[in-house]
Design a protein around this motif. Structure first.
Motif, PDB file in Angstrom:
ATOM      1  N   GLU A 115     -10.423 -15.287   2.727  1.00 51.98           N
ATOM      2  CA  GLU A 115      -9.177 -15.499   3.480  1.00 51.98           C
ATOM      3  C   GLU A 115      -8.215 -14.336   3.274  1.00 51.98           C
ATOM      4  O   GLU A 115      -7.519 -13.925   4.208  1.00 51.98           O
ATOM      5  CB  GLU A 115      -8.513 -16.819   3.061  1.00 51.98           C
ATOM      6  N   ASP A 116      -8.172 -13.784   2.037  1.00 49.21           N
ATOM      7  CA  ASP A 116      -7.313 -12.627   1.762  1.00 49.21           C
ATOM      8  C   ASP A 116      -7.742 -11.430   2.608  1.00 49.21           C
ATOM      9  O   ASP A 116      -6.914 -10.726   3.176  1.00 49.21           O
ATOM     10  CB  ASP A 116      -7.367 -12.239   0.282  1.00 49.21           C
ATOM     11  N   VAL A 117      -9.049 -11.198   2.674  1.00 51.01           N
ATOM     12  CA  VAL A 117      -9.569 -10.073   3.447  1.00 51.01           C
ATOM     13  C   VAL A 117      -9.208 -10.238   4.918  1.00 51.01           C
ATOM     14  O   VAL A 117      -8.696  -9.309   5.562  1.00 51.01           O
ATOM     15  CB  VAL A 117     -11.102  -9.946   3.273  1.00 51.01           C
ATOM     16  N   LEU A 118      -9.443 -11.427   5.471  1.00 49.17           N
ATOM     17  CA  LEU A 118      -9.141 -11.669   6.884  1.00 49.17           C
ATOM     18  C   LEU A 118      -7.644 -11.605   7.164  1.00 49.17           C
ATOM     19  O   LEU A 118      -7.232 -11.118   8.220  1.00 49.17           O
ATOM     20  CB  LEU A 118      -9.711 -13.021   7.323  1.00 49.17           C
ATOM     21  N   ARG A 119      -6.842 -12.059   6.224  1.00 52.81           N
ATOM     22  CA  ARG A 119      -5.389 -12.015   6.404  1.00 52.81           C
ATOM     23  C   ARG A 119      -4.911 -10.559   6.504  1.00 52.81           C
ATOM     24  O   ARG A 119      -4.049 -10.242   7.315  1.00 52.81           O
ATOM     25  CB  ARG A 119      -4.687 -12.751   5.267  1.00 52.81           C
ATOM     26  N   ARG A 120      -5.495  -9.672   5.698  1.00 51.97           N
ATOM     27  CA  ARG A 120      -5.095  -8.264   5.753  1.00 51.97           C
ATOM     28  C   ARG A 120      -5.511  -7.609   7.071  1.00 51.97           C
ATOM     29  O   ARG A 120      -4.916  -6.635   7.502  1.00 51.97           O
ATOM     30  CB  ARG A 120      -5.675  -7.496   4.571  1.00 51.97           C
ATOM     31  N   LEU A 121      -6.559  -8.137   7.700  1.00 57.24           N
ATOM     32  CA  LEU A 121      -7.025  -7.582   8.969  1.00 57.24           C
ATOM     33  C   LEU A 121      -6.280  -8.145  10.172  1.00 57.24           C
ATOM     34  O   LEU A 121      -6.369  -7.598  11.274  1.00 57.24           O
ATOM     35  CB  LEU A 121      -8.519  -7.857   9.146  1.00 57.24           C
ATOM     36  N   ALA A 122      -5.578  -9.259   9.980  1.00 59.71           N
ATOM     37  CA  ALA A 122      -4.878  -9.914  11.093  1.00 59.71           C
ATOM     38  C   ALA A 122      -3.747  -9.028  11.600  1.00 59.71           C
ATOM     39  O   ALA A 122      -3.151  -8.276  10.833  1.00 59.71           O
ATOM     40  CB  ALA A 122      -4.331 -11.264  10.644  1.00 59.71           C
ATOM     41  N   PRO A 123      -3.467  -9.113  12.889  1.00 61.99           N
ATOM     42  CA  PRO A 123      -2.353  -8.312  13.426  1.00 61.99           C
ATOM     43  C   PRO A 123      -1.037  -8.753  12.813  1.00 61.99           C
ATOM     44  O   PRO A 123      -0.860  -9.935  12.495  1.00 61.99           O
ATOM     45  CB  PRO A 123      -2.396  -8.575  14.925  1.00 61.99           C
ATOM     46  N   PRO A 124      -0.120  -7.827  12.635  1.00 65.23           N
ATOM     47  CA  PRO A 124       1.184  -8.214  12.088  1.00 65.23           C
ATOM     48  C   PRO A 124       1.917  -9.106  13.083  1.00 65.23           C
ATOM     49  O   PRO A 124       1.670  -9.041  14.286  1.00 65.23           O
ATOM     50  CB  PRO A 124       1.912  -6.879  11.898  1.00 65.23           C
ATOM     51  N   PRO A 125       2.789  -9.948  12.571  1.00 60.98           N
ATOM     52  CA  PRO A 125       3.535 -10.820  13.494  1.00 60.98           C
ATOM     53  C   PRO A 125       4.405  -9.960  14.410  1.00 60.98           C
ATOM     54  O   PRO A 125       4.846  -8.886  14.022  1.00 60.98           O
ATOM     55  CB  PRO A 125       4.384 -11.694  12.568  1.00 60.98           C
ATOM     56  N   PRO A 126       4.640 -10.444  15.625  1.00 62.59           N
ATOM     57  CA  PRO A 126       5.487  -9.662  16.536  1.00 62.59           C
ATOM     58  C   PRO A 126       6.892  -9.551  15.983  1.00 62.59           C
ATOM     59  O   PRO A 126       7.365 -10.458  15.292  1.00 62.59           O
ATOM     60  CB  PRO A 126       5.442 -10.457  17.838  1.00 62.59           C
ATOM     61  N   PRO A 127       7.567  -8.459  16.276  1.00 61.13           N
ATOM     62  CA  PRO A 127       8.940  -8.317  15.772  1.00 61.13           C
ATOM     63  C   PRO A 127       9.837  -9.374  16.402  1.00 61.13           C
ATOM     64  O   PRO A 127       9.587  -9.857  17.502  1.00 61.13           O
ATOM     65  CB  PRO A 127       9.352  -6.908  16.218  1.00 61.13           C
ATOM     66  N   ALA A 128      10.862  -9.716  15.667  1.00 58.50           N
ATOM     67  CA  ALA A 128      11.808 -10.714  16.171  1.00 58.50           C
ATOM     68  C   ALA A 128      12.434 -10.208  17.461  1.00 58.50           C
ATOM     69  O   ALA A 128      12.701  -9.011  17.620  1.00 58.50           O
ATOM     70  CB  ALA A 128      12.893 -10.982  15.131  1.00 58.50           C
ATOM     71  N   GLU A 129      12.627 -11.108  18.373  1.00 52.54           N
ATOM     72  CA  GLU A 129      13.213 -10.760  19.669  1.00 52.54           C
ATOM     73  C   GLU A 129      14.649 -10.314  19.454  1.00 52.54           C
ATOM     74  O   GLU A 129      15.470 -11.033  18.874  1.00 52.54           O
ATOM     75  CB  GLU A 129      13.153 -11.980  20.578  1.00 52.54           C
ATOM     76  N   GLU A 130      14.938  -9.100  19.917  1.00 54.54           N
ATOM     77  CA  GLU A 130      16.308  -8.603  19.824  1.00 54.54           C
ATOM     78  C   GLU A 130      17.065  -9.030  21.068  1.00 54.54           C
ATOM     79  O   GLU A 130      16.487  -9.075  22.162  1.00 54.54           O
ATOM     80  CB  GLU A 130      16.303  -7.077  19.720  1.00 54.54           C
ATOM     81  N   PRO A 131      18.330  -9.324  20.917  1.00 60.09           N
ATOM     82  CA  PRO A 131      19.100  -9.684  22.110  1.00 60.09           C
ATOM     83  C   PRO A 131      19.126  -8.508  23.073  1.00 60.09           C
ATOM     84  O   PRO A 131      19.263  -7.360  22.659  1.00 60.09           O
ATOM     85  CB  PRO A 131      20.492 -10.007  21.572  1.00 60.09           C
ATOM     86  N   LYS A 132      18.955  -8.801  24.353  1.00 63.41           N
ATOM     87  CA  LYS A 132      18.917  -7.747  25.357  1.00 63.41           C
ATOM     88  C   LYS A 132      20.327  -7.229  25.591  1.00 63.41           C
ATOM     89  O   LYS A 132      21.249  -8.001  25.844  1.00 63.41           O
ATOM     90  CB  LYS A 132      18.315  -8.265  26.647  1.00 63.41           C
ATOM     91  N   ALA A 133      20.434  -5.913  25.508  1.00 62.10           N
ATOM     92  CA  ALA A 133      21.723  -5.285  25.774  1.00 62.10           C
ATOM     93  C   ALA A 133      21.945  -5.241  27.278  1.00 62.10           C
ATOM     94  O   ALA A 133      21.007  -5.040  28.045  1.00 62.10           O
ATOM     95  CB  ALA A 133      21.750  -3.883  25.198  1.00 62.10           C
ATOM     96  N   THR A 134      23.150  -5.431  27.662  1.00 64.80           N
ATOM     97  CA  THR A 134      23.466  -5.351  29.074  1.00 64.80           C
ATOM     98  C   THR A 134      23.435  -3.889  29.479  1.00 64.80           C
ATOM     99  O   THR A 134      24.099  -3.060  28.865  1.00 64.80           O
ATOM    100  CB  THR A 134      24.876  -5.938  29.342  1.00 64.80           C
ATOM    101  N   ARG A 135      22.620  -3.618  30.492  1.00 64.41           N
ATOM    102  CA  ARG A 135      22.495  -2.236  30.942  1.00 64.41           C
ATOM    103  C   ARG A 135      23.493  -1.971  32.052  1.00 64.41           C
ATOM    104  O   ARG A 135      23.691  -2.789  32.940  1.00 64.41           O
ATOM    105  CB  ARG A 135      21.077  -1.973  31.446  1.00 64.41           C
ATOM    106  N   GLY A 136      24.038  -0.800  31.987  1.00 59.97           N
ATOM    107  CA  GLY A 136      24.963  -0.374  33.026  1.00 59.97           C
ATOM    108  C   GLY A 136      24.211   0.326  34.142  1.00 59.97           C
ATOM    109  O   GLY A 136      22.982   0.310  34.202  1.00 59.97           O
ATOM    110  N   PRO A 137      24.930   0.955  35.022  1.00 57.88           N
ATOM    111  CA  PRO A 137      24.280   1.669  36.118  1.00 57.88           C
ATOM    112  C   PRO A 137      23.484   2.861  35.573  1.00 57.88           C
ATOM    113  O   PRO A 137      23.735   3.344  34.474  1.00 57.88           O
ATOM    114  CB  PRO A 137      25.452   2.129  36.987  1.00 57.88           C
ATOM    115  N   GLY A 138      22.534   3.308  36.336  1.00 60.89           N
ATOM    116  CA  GLY A 138      21.728   4.461  35.929  1.00 60.89           C
ATOM    117  C   GLY A 138      20.257   4.161  36.073  1.00 60.89           C
ATOM    118  O   GLY A 138      19.850   3.130  36.610  1.00 60.89           O
ATOM    119  N   ARG A 139      19.453   5.059  35.573  1.00 59.77           N
ATOM    120  CA  ARG A 139      18.007   4.934  35.698  1.00 59.77           C
ATOM    121  C   ARG A 139      17.475   3.888  34.731  1.00 59.77           C
ATOM    122  O   ARG A 139      17.914   3.797  33.588  1.00 59.77           O
ATOM    123  CB  ARG A 139      17.344   6.282  35.399  1.00 59.77           C
TER     124      ARG A 139
END
Length: 197
Positions: free
Chosen positions: A64-88
């Protein structure tokens, strides 16, 4: 090459010239761990099936230790979306320096959309046009990398290498005939991708 987070990657492990296992990285890691724990009779090597790059495994602890080290890392915590202004909008564009001659800059500046659009279009066209050659090169390199690691001192190695890069399947098959069966079969499987490309 470390393989953290790639438990599903395909790979093959060898104990000396004997194939231990082939398949998903997690399965191969556990089979390799069992061989290491009983005491291997030769060097234990694990190769990525696509590139033949060696894979380093941390086999300490329980299964289980070996498989745990091979598992993908957890996704990063969702950051609040910044409000985008005009532009590209963000397109994942990365700014880097490009050095060209003045005539190249003049030509690029005259293209519809400017230099950046023209360069992206040229790169996309080149990638599409070179795809078959790139696949062939990658397949040859993967076969050669494995052959060098596992059969570098085997009889016929140099001629097999020449045949691989010349695209001569018949000569390659003949030169690898006396290799240990597991090494020979894996090398032929990798080389088949180059011959078929």
């Amino acid at each position: 090459m470390a393989m953290d987070g790639r438990q599903g990657a395909r790979c093959t492990a060898f104990e000396g010239t004997r194939r231990i296992a082939s398949g998903a990285l997690g399965e191969v890691a556990l089979a390799t761990k069992a061989v290491v724990e009983r005491g291997p009779t030769g060097p234990v090597l694990v190769f990525d099936d696509d590139t033949s790059e060696p894979i380093e495994l941390d086999l300490r602890g329980s299964d289980e230790d070996v498989l745990r080290r091979l598992a993908p890392p957890p996704p990063p915590a969702e950051e609040p979306k910044a409000t985008r202004g005009p532009g590209r909008p963000r397109l994942g564009v990365v700014a880097r320096e490009v050095t060209l001659l003045p005539r190249h800059w003049e030509w690029l500046a005259a293209q519809p959309g400017g230099a950046s659009v023209a360069l992206r279009r040229l790169v996309d066209e080149a990638r599409r046009d070179r795809e078959p050659a790139d696949r062939l090169r990658a397949a040859r390199e993967a076969a050669y990398r494995f052959m060098s690691a596992m059969a570098g001192d085997a009889p016929g190695f140099e001629e097999a290498t020449r045949a691989l890069f010349a695209g001569d399947r018949v000569r390659f098959t003949a030169q690898t005939a006396d290799w240990p069966s597991d090494v020979r079969d894996h090398a032929r499987r990798l080389a088949a991708a180059a011959f078929d490309a």
